[in-house]
Write a protein that holds these residues in place. Sequence first.
Motif, mmCIF file in Angstrom:
data_model
loop_
_atom_site.group_PDB
_atom_site.id
_atom_site.type_symbol
_atom_site.label_atom_id
_atom_site.label_comp_id
_atom_site.label_asym_id
_atom_site.label_seq_id
_atom_site.Cartn_x
_atom_site.Cartn_y
_atom_site.Cartn_z
ATOM 1 N N ALA A 89 2.877 8.705 9.794
ATOM 2 C CA ALA A 89 2.845 8.324 11.212
ATOM 3 C C ALA A 89 3.081 6.824 11.390
ATOM 4 O O ALA A 89 3.857 6.388 12.235
ATOM 5 N N GLU A 90 2.399 6.024 10.567
ATOM 6 C CA GLU A 90 2.538 4.566 10.680
ATOM 7 C C GLU A 90 3.568 4.089 9.652
ATOM 8 O O GLU A 90 3.884 4.805 8.705
ATOM 9 N N ASP A 91 4.053 2.837 9.825
ATOM 10 C CA ASP A 91 4.942 2.231 8.830
ATOM 11 C C ASP A 91 4.237 2.185 7.481
ATOM 12 O O ASP A 91 3.095 1.714 7.393
ATOM 13 N N THR A 92 4.881 2.670 6.437
ATOM 14 C CA THR A 92 4.306 2.579 5.084
ATOM 15 C C THR A 92 5.044 1.470 4.354
ATOM 16 O O THR A 92 6.278 1.484 4.266
ATOM 17 N N THR A 93 4.296 0.502 3.838
ATOM 18 C CA THR A 93 4.932 -0.587 3.093
ATOM 19 C C THR A 93 5.059 -0.172 1.634
ATOM 20 O O THR A 93 4.092 0.291 1.024
ATOM 21 N N VAL A 94 6.265 -0.325 1.088
ATOM 22 C CA VAL A 94 6.524 0.013 -0.314
ATOM 23 C C VAL A 94 6.480 -1.278 -1.127
ATOM 24 O O VAL A 94 7.135 -2.263 -0.772
ATOM 25 N N ILE A 95 5.686 -1.266 -2.191
ATOM 26 C CA ILE A 95 5.563 -2.457 -3.031
ATOM 27 C C ILE A 95 5.958 -2.086 -4.452
ATOM 28 O O ILE A 95 5.306 -1.257 -5.089
#
Length: 283
Positions: A89-95
């Motif tokens: 649902a929300e922006d997922t940050t990929v690290i």
Amino acid sequence: MTKIAVIGGGKIGEALISGLVNGGVSAKDVHVSNRRPERGRELTDEYGIIDFTDNRQAIDGVDVVFLCVKPKDTVAVLAELSDAIDNNAEDTTVISMAAGVPLKSLEDVVSAGTPVVRVMPNTPMLVGRGMCAVAGGRFVSDDQLDQVSELLDTVGDVVVVEENQMDAVTAMSGSSPAYLFLVAEAMIDGGVNLGLPRELASQLAVSTLTGAAHMMLEGDLGPSELRANVCSPGGTTIAAVRALEENGIRAAFYRATQVCAQRSAEIGRMSAGSASGSDEDED
Ligand SMILES: NC(=O)c1ccc[n+]([C@@H]2O[C@H](COP(=O)([O-])OP(=O)(O)OC[C@H]3O[C@@H](n4cnc5c(N)ncnc54)[C@H](OP(=O)(O)O)[C@@H]3O)[C@@H](O)[C@H]2O)c1
């Protein structure tokens, strides 16, 4: 609370999990995914986190995904996660923690707009003394980069760098714990050669390395002055320093850091444009 998934609970994945949980992140907010279920169980027993063997399930509903698989697997693993990231649902940050793998190779396999951050960590994260260098990709906002830095603050120091500095950063902090372990090992063998029991030699060497590190971190003097201060004219230490210099200690470090950075760049070229990566190993 930020929900976190760690894909690949190997040496770096575990160092990260340990640092996060010991640094105050709730274990229930940390997911880990491994190919081998027994490895996930080990990490759950040790840290109380939640383990998965399906990477896509592990990232369901999380805010941040840390990719801690080998560089040769990183792009392919991210490609498999792309639509699951979109479903959150929300922006997922990929690290990505992978040595060498460029932001562009990662951004190319996820939907446009997905925030991707490249981090070069090191294993002292395990004891909350890691060094993480962070470079944000095209779609990462300042707030998102701050959020990543705050999270990594719990496992040690954080610096924001340009992506084009990452190969050098890998040589300076990502790989360098190994150089220092080698120095410690060599010092211990030196003590054993002088007739000291190994345990005593080890205590003397490790304590001295730790004390010297604290002096550099906490004092006002840099390494050159600190070294000069230990070298009395005509004394024992300058004789030892001369022997180290004659045996090429500086040249060895120039060379080691150079080949390390070159290797990082090579891994980056191999991963560029290839979702399957290369069969070669690294680190
Ligand atoms: N080690 C360091 O000091 C260091 C320093 C800086 C950066 N890095 C970077 O950190 C990353 C990890 O390195 P590492 O030394 O931690 O490697 P590692 O110990 O070999 O760990 C890799 C982990 O990834 C898991 N894995 C592999 N393929 C997977 C998949 N498809 N899905 C889920 N899990 C998978 C492996 O699990 P299985 O055993 O079940 O296959 C293993 O637990 C690398 O990209 C490296 O460049 C490492």
